[in-house]
Write an enzyme that holds these catalytic residues in place. Structure first.
Site, mmCIF file in Angstrom:
data_model
loop_
_atom_site.group_PDB
_atom_site.id
_atom_site.type_symbol
_atom_site.label_atom_id
_atom_site.label_comp_id
_atom_site.label_asym_id
_atom_site.label_seq_id
_atom_site.Cartn_x
_atom_site.Cartn_y
_atom_site.Cartn_z
ATOM 1 N N ASP A 34 0.859 -1.187 0.000
ATOM 2 C CA ASP A 34 0.000 0.000 0.000
ATOM 3 C C ASP A 34 0.896 1.238 0.000
ATOM 4 O O ASP A 34 1.787 1.373 0.858
ATOM 5 C CB ASP A 34 -0.909 -0.002 1.231
ATOM 6 C CG ASP A 34 -1.896 1.155 1.206
ATOM 7 O OD1 ASP A 34 -3.009 0.963 0.717
ATOM 8 O OD2 ASP A 34 -1.531 2.248 1.680
ATOM 9 N N GLU A 60 -4.522 2.438 -4.431
ATOM 10 C CA GLU A 60 -3.058 2.444 -4.363
ATOM 11 C C GLU A 60 -2.512 1.147 -3.785
ATOM 12 O O GLU A 60 -1.356 1.111 -3.335
ATOM 13 C CB GLU A 60 -2.583 3.646 -3.523
ATOM 14 C CG GLU A 60 -2.978 3.611 -2.046
ATOM 15 C CD GLU A 60 -4.326 4.244 -1.764
ATOM 16 O OE1 GLU A 60 -4.556 4.673 -0.626
ATOM 17 O OE2 GLU A 60 -5.153 4.322 -2.691
#
Length: 501
Positions: free
Chosen positions: A366, A409
């Protein structure tokens, strides 16, 4: 359709029937629980069909970044829908090509069918249609009524077909003598075979434009007119007629239409070889396509000089790339696998890792504080960061490793045959390289990012019940990594200590 013809169609023993493989594929196509493994089990029973599926997976029609070397890779790359539709098309085509009594007429029908199949696919892609493989199958089978009539009316239909100089003449004479068209016969046959209703309707309406009510059916109708450009004596007139109909029914301008013709022309040798039916390009058609290419090149050059035109072209190619990426199971923005295809590949790799000596490691990644990038610099910059990160991440991995965008993301990396410590070391090296390499430049200033990651391994230390448990374990470790301050890689196993980078 006359009662006599209806009876002949239902009772004639010489009618082409789908082989066992095709019948099983029809069942799979209508079963919502079907998966790639089920399709592979059926296709692998036919060596010739397996070889054709591998050849088409390696063809420019489904261009892949790496060579497909086995059936499993081919079907995974094609995806379930394309696999079923293409395999069914190959299998039914073979069933319909056994009668050698009228070989010349059969070859003429198949040349038209192959051209129609490609035209239907690229018309659909140009218009944003979703079911392009089904379009190929509908285009391929829209004239099976002709092949059927060659068998059940062998006393008079071959002469009728050979004497007609145009499709309009053929339809008129069919309706006069048979009280129906070959499209009606083909639709009735496909209904007997148990093909999906939308395919039966598309074949039924293929010679009745007024009845083609949706985009799918309009693409099938127009595909035969595009095929005529290669088959008609007057290619210029055939192109003008096809362009007129494409504009009226699909809203196509000449530039988009010429792109369709170029795509059909480029793929024609490959598909012709797969069906063992040569379809040459007449000299006049080659000239038309070359001329269209020159016009496209000149237009592109002018557009490059106009900033607003460049933006329109960029939007067009972005939409086109997104459509193609969806068909190839890639994330439209970053080019890595999307989440849906990740689950397919992870399931396969998890199955292969059935023994502790062949571990499977998963890294859940992440990007840190990514929302701030979007808030401070805008989403376009955020998209550029995601693209750059995905590219650099892939560059640091082996060819056997798999990268996928999980969402937003978040990214996932699969490490087949890799233990936990090795996977952790690789991701830490990637983190170090990413942290010291600007992803983009904003206002002449480099923009750096970091990420947090969690690694879990299906191996000696821990065995998971299924791939979802393994993925969740990596996600849980990622959450712990972010809670400890981000910019670090943590492993699930206790002997691997969290380390900041």
């Amino acid at each position: 359709m006359s009662p006599e013809l209806t009876a002949a169609l239902s009772l004639c023993r010489n009618l082409p029937s789908p082989p066992a493989i095709a019948l099983r594929l029809i069942e799979l196509a209508q079963d919502p629980e079907t998966d790639i493994a089920s399709a592979a089990d059926v296709i692998s029973l036919d060596m010739g069909l397996s070889a054709r599926m591998m050849r088409i997976a390696n063809s420019p029609l489904y261009a892949s970044r790496r060579r497909i070397e086995n059936l499993g890779q081919a079907l995974t790359m094609l995806g379930l829908n394309a696999t079923l539709q293409l395999a069914l098309g190959f299998s039914l085509a073979r069933a319909l090509n056994d009668d050698e009594r009228h070989a010349q007429l059969h070859n003429a029908v198949w040349r038209r069918s192959i051209l129609s199949a490609l035209a239907a696919r690229y018309l659909g892609l140009s218009c944003g249609a979703r079911r392009v493989e089904e379009l190929m199958l509908a285009g391929l089978l829209q004239d099976i009524g002709i092949l059927t009539l060659l068998q059940i009316r062998s006393d008079d239909y071959p002469q009728l077909l050979a004497s007609c100089t145009s499709n309009d003449e053929l339809l008129a004479r069919e309706r006069s003598s048979l009280e129906c068209s070959h499209a009606d016969v083909g639709a009735s046959l496909c209904e007997q075979w148990g093909l999906p209703r939308f395919l039966v309707d598309a074949i039924s309406h293929s010679e009745a434009p007024a009845e083609a009510v949706d985009l799918f059916e309009r693409c099938v109708v127009l595909s035969s007119h595009v095929a005529n450009i290669w088959l008609a004596d007057n290619a210029d007139a055939a192109r003008e007629e096809a362009l007129r109909l494409a504009h009226e029914n699909l809203g196509m301008d000449s530039a988009r239409f010429d792109q369709v013709l170029q795509q059909v022309s480029e793929m024609l040798p490959e598909i012709s070889a797969l069906f063992d039916v040569p379809v040459p390009s007449p000299a006049r058609v080659t000239y038309l396509l070359d001329h269209a290419s020159e016009l496209i090149a000149l237009r592109n050059l002018r557009e490059l000089q106009d900033a607003s035109a460049w933006e329109r072209r960029a939007d067009h190619y972005e939409q086109k790339a997104r459509r193609l990426a969806e068909q190839a199971h890639l994330d439209a923005l970053t080019g890595v696998l999307n989440r849906r295809q990740l689950e397919v590949v992870l399931e396969q790799e998890f199955t292969h890792a059935s023994h502790p000596d062949r571990p499977l490691s998963v890294a859940f990644i992440d990007l840190d504080d990514f929302k701030k990038i979007n808030d401070q610099h805008g989403h376009l910059v955020g998209d550029q960061v995601l693209q750059a990160f995905a590219s650099r991440l892939q560059a640091h991995l082996r060819g056997s490793d798999t990268v996928a965008r999980f969402g937003g993301e978040e990214f996932v990396v699969l490490f087949p045959g890799t233990n936990q410590q090795t996977a952790v070391d690789v991701i830490r090296r990637v983190l170090g390289a990413i942290a010291h390499t600007p992803m983009v430049t904003v206002a002449d200033a480099p923009l750096h990012i970091t990420f947090s990651a969690g690694v879990a391994t299906h191996g000696i230390y821990e065995r998971f019940a299924d791939m979802r448990d393994l993925l969740k374990a990596a996600d849980d470790v990622l959450y712990r990594s972010k809670s400890l301050g981000r910019n670090r890689v943590i492993a699930r196993a206790p002997e691997s200590q969290p380390t900041a980078c």
